[in-house]
Structure formats: structure tokens, C-alpha cells
Design a protein around this motif. Structure first.
Motif, PDB file in Angstrom:
ATOM      1  N   PHE A  11      -9.226   3.957 -31.591  1.00  0.00           N
ATOM      2  CA  PHE A  11      -9.330   3.659 -30.243  1.00  0.00           C
ATOM      3  C   PHE A  11      -8.611   2.419 -29.688  1.00  0.00           C
ATOM      4  O   PHE A  11      -8.521   1.654 -30.699  1.00  0.00           O
ATOM      5  CB  PHE A  11     -10.574   3.632 -29.559  1.00  0.00           C
ATOM      6  N   GLY A  12      -8.165   2.522 -28.910  1.00  0.00           N
ATOM      7  CA  GLY A  12      -7.468   1.154 -27.974  1.00  0.00           C
ATOM      8  C   GLY A  12      -7.778   1.091 -26.781  1.00  0.00           C
ATOM      9  O   GLY A  12      -8.000   2.044 -25.989  1.00  0.00           O
ATOM     10  N   VAL A  13      -7.918  -0.013 -26.216  1.00  0.00           N
ATOM     11  CA  VAL A  13      -8.344  -0.338 -24.726  1.00  0.00           C
ATOM     12  C   VAL A  13      -7.039  -0.660 -23.884  1.00  0.00           C
ATOM     13  O   VAL A  13      -6.207  -1.338 -24.296  1.00  0.00           O
ATOM     14  CB  VAL A  13      -9.134  -1.847 -24.592  1.00  0.00           C
ATOM     15  N   ILE A  14      -6.891   0.175 -22.778  1.00  0.00           N
ATOM     16  CA  ILE A  14      -5.734   0.198 -22.019  1.00  0.00           C
ATOM     17  C   ILE A  14      -6.055  -0.455 -20.597  1.00  0.00           C
ATOM     18  O   ILE A  14      -5.297  -0.891 -19.871  1.00  0.00           O
ATOM     19  CB  ILE A  14      -4.894   1.534 -21.842  1.00  0.00           C
ATOM     20  N   GLN A  15      -7.460  -0.621 -20.208  1.00  0.00           N
ATOM     21  CA  GLN A  15      -7.809  -1.657 -18.905  1.00  0.00           C
ATOM     22  C   GLN A  15      -9.204  -2.004 -19.323  1.00  0.00           C
ATOM     23  O   GLN A  15     -10.088  -1.221 -19.844  1.00  0.00           O
ATOM     24  CB  GLN A  15      -7.768  -0.471 -17.879  1.00  0.00           C
ATOM     25  N   GLY A  16      -9.384  -3.158 -18.836  1.00  0.00           N
ATOM     26  CA  GLY A  16     -10.808  -3.638 -18.888  1.00  0.00           C
ATOM     27  C   GLY A  16     -11.189  -4.227 -20.352  1.00  0.00           C
ATOM     28  O   GLY A  16     -10.412  -4.613 -21.163  1.00  0.00           O
ATOM     29  N   VAL A  17     -12.417  -4.226 -20.372  1.00  0.00           N
ATOM     30  CA  VAL A  17     -13.169  -4.838 -21.689  1.00  0.00           C
ATOM     31  C   VAL A  17     -14.044  -3.696 -22.148  1.00  0.00           C
ATOM     32  O   VAL A  17     -15.218  -3.347 -21.288  1.00  0.00           O
ATOM     33  CB  VAL A  17     -13.527  -6.255 -21.699  1.00  0.00           C
ATOM     34  N   GLU A  18     -14.046  -3.370 -23.323  1.00  0.00           N
ATOM     35  CA  GLU A  18     -15.310  -2.788 -23.967  1.00  0.00           C
ATOM     36  C   GLU A  18     -16.010  -3.497 -24.932  1.00  0.00           C
ATOM     37  O   GLU A  18     -15.405  -3.995 -25.641  1.00  0.00           O
ATOM     38  CB  GLU A  18     -14.814  -1.463 -24.511  1.00  0.00           C
ATOM     39  N   GLY A  34     -21.612  -1.303 -16.948  1.00  0.00           N
ATOM     40  CA  GLY A  34     -22.627  -0.875 -17.256  1.00  0.00           C
ATOM     41  C   GLY A  34     -22.936   0.378 -17.988  1.00  0.00           C
ATOM     42  O   GLY A  34     -23.765   0.678 -18.584  1.00  0.00           O
ATOM     43  N   GLN A  35     -21.809   1.129 -17.919  1.00  0.00           N
ATOM     44  CA  GLN A  35     -22.084   2.535 -18.634  1.00  0.00           C
ATOM     45  C   GLN A  35     -21.830   2.329 -20.019  1.00  0.00           C
ATOM     46  O   GLN A  35     -21.226   1.299 -20.588  1.00  0.00           O
ATOM     47  CB  GLN A  35     -20.875   3.424 -18.293  1.00  0.00           C
ATOM     48  N   LEU A  36     -22.662   3.110 -20.948  1.00  0.00           N
ATOM     49  CA  LEU A  36     -22.681   2.796 -22.359  1.00  0.00           C
ATOM     50  C   LEU A  36     -23.145   3.984 -23.200  1.00  0.00           C
ATOM     51  O   LEU A  36     -23.352   5.102 -22.317  1.00  0.00           O
ATOM     52  CB  LEU A  36     -23.722   2.064 -23.026  1.00  0.00           C
ATOM     53  N   ASN A  73     -20.188  -0.221 -24.833  1.00  0.00           N
ATOM     54  CA  ASN A  73     -20.522  -0.245 -23.595  1.00  0.00           C
ATOM     55  C   ASN A  73     -19.547  -1.083 -22.626  1.00  0.00           C
ATOM     56  O   ASN A  73     -18.758  -2.075 -23.301  1.00  0.00           O
ATOM     57  CB  ASN A  73     -21.633  -0.575 -23.301  1.00  0.00           C
ATOM     58  N   ASN A  74     -19.649  -0.988 -21.403  1.00  0.00           N
ATOM     59  CA  ASN A  74     -18.654  -1.981 -20.389  1.00  0.00           C
ATOM     60  C   ASN A  74     -19.587  -2.942 -19.918  1.00  0.00           C
ATOM     61  O   ASN A  74     -20.484  -2.603 -19.077  1.00  0.00           O
ATOM     62  CB  ASN A  74     -18.213  -0.974 -19.509  1.00  0.00           C
ATOM     63  N   THR A  75     -19.353  -4.126 -20.366  1.00  0.00           N
ATOM     64  CA  THR A  75     -20.323  -5.231 -19.966  1.00  0.00           C
ATOM     65  C   THR A  75     -19.675  -6.008 -19.046  1.00  0.00           C
ATOM     66  O   THR A  75     -20.323  -7.006 -18.611  1.00  0.00           O
ATOM     67  CB  THR A  75     -20.653  -6.092 -21.303  1.00  0.00           C
ATOM     68  N   SER A  76     -18.324  -5.797 -18.439  1.00  0.00           N
ATOM     69  CA  SER A  76     -17.754  -6.407 -17.472  1.00  0.00           C
ATOM     70  C   SER A  76     -18.013  -5.875 -16.104  1.00  0.00           C
ATOM     71  O   SER A  76     -18.905  -4.842 -16.013  1.00  0.00           O
ATOM     72  CB  SER A  76     -16.205  -6.424 -17.860  1.00  0.00           C
TER      73      SER A  76
END
Length: 169
Positions: free
Chosen positions: A98-105, A84-86, A140-143
Motif C-alpha cells: 500500500f501507498g498513501v496518496i493523500q492524508g495520513v493513515e 476516524g474510520q478504521l 485507521n485515519n487518526t487525522s
């Protein structure tokens, strides 16, 4: 005998790759693409952060400075996002990768009139780069789990305080 931790060697290789990309003296869009290639090759794993850092903060997404190039030409920052953070809608003072290393953005992209022009769900291993103009977005983190991403900015963000040039309402 000197031993290096996994996180130190991950950052050493990444910083060296970013230096190589910057040394090609491309324009900002070209530099962002060259740095993105280096991040794809040297994308750290979540253990580049301590277990405590990977928890994030209940209040807002949290940033951790991993590396600042001594000449101020770039900085590497990890962002930890609880569900929920954005960010606010914003643009940047310089190129960004940027690159994602955990989860989904989740990322929303906007044009200069703040009309939504694109959306993407960035998953582990996804890397993207962009530069002003044309870099207005919100992340944001929608997961339902914590997400972590590595951001590389073409300046020392610890010196200027933020990578954001402007926030939009």
C-alpha cells in the motif's frame, strides 16, 4: 486520435510495473518488496479517483477497484478514509502493498498473540509491503482530513470478496 486521462496513464504504468515485479517469480515476501518498489516509482496522485470518489462515505471507509489483472494475479484498489474510520484487526490471503496518496493513515501491527508490536503514521508518499505470515494489522485515519491509499493485492479481490483472510476481536 486517442487521448488518455491522467488516471488511465497512471494506472497503465503502475499495472505494467506490477507485472514486471510478479514476473520475477519471487516468494510472497520478495514479491511484496518488488511490487512496493514499483508502487514507489508509479504512485498515483489523488486524481486517479473522481472528485466524488475522493469524498468517501460517512458510514465506513470506502474501496474503489482501479484495476484487476485479467489472469487474476493482482488487483489495485483505492481506499478512502474519512477521519476516524478504521479496519478491524485482520490478516491477508496474500501479499499486499500500500501507498498513501493523500492524508495520513495510522497502522497498528500485531504479533500472532495479538500483542501490539509496532505503530506507524504513513504519510503521502509512504509505501509498505508485507505478506503472510506476520501481516496482522489494523489501519485507521487518526487525522482530521480524508486519507486515500492505493492497495495492491496478489489476487483478484473482486472475485474473492475481500483481501482479509481472518478478522480478530
Amino acid at each position: 486520435m486517442t487521448t488518455t486521462t491522467n488516471s488511465t496513464s497512471q494506472l497503465t504504468d503502475l499495472a505494467a510495473g506490477v507485472r514486471t515485479a510478479i514476473d520475477q517469480h519471487a516468494d510472497w515476501h520478495g514479491t511484496a518488496q518488488l511490487v512496493a518498489e514499483q508502487l514507489r516509482c508509479h504512485l498515483p496522485t489523488p486524481d486517479v479517483l473522481t472528485a466524488e470518489q475522493r469524498l468517501g462515505s460517512a458510514d465506513r471507509y470506502q474501496s474503489h477497484t482501479l484495476h484487476v489483472e485479467p489472469d487474476g494475479s493482482f488487483s489495485i484498489i483505492a481506499l478512502v478514509w474519512r477521519p476516524g474510520q478504521l479496519t478491524r484487526i485482520h490478516d491477508h490471503v496474500t501479499w499486499c502493498v500500500f501507498g498513501v496518496i493523500q492524508g495520513v493513515e495510522h497502522e497498528d501491527l500485531y504479533d500472532a498473540d495479538l500483542q501490539l508490536v509496532g505503530q506507524s503514521d504513513n504519510r503521502v508518499g509512504d509505501v509498505s509491503g508485507f505478506a503472510p505470515p506476520g501481516d496482522i494489522h489494523r489501519v485507521n485515519n487518526t487525522s482530521d482530513s480524508t486519507a486515500i491509499s492505493i492497495h495492491i493485492y496478489g489476487t483478484d479481490v473482486t472475485r474473492i470478496g475481500s483481501s482479509a483472510r481472518r478478522y480478530y476481536n
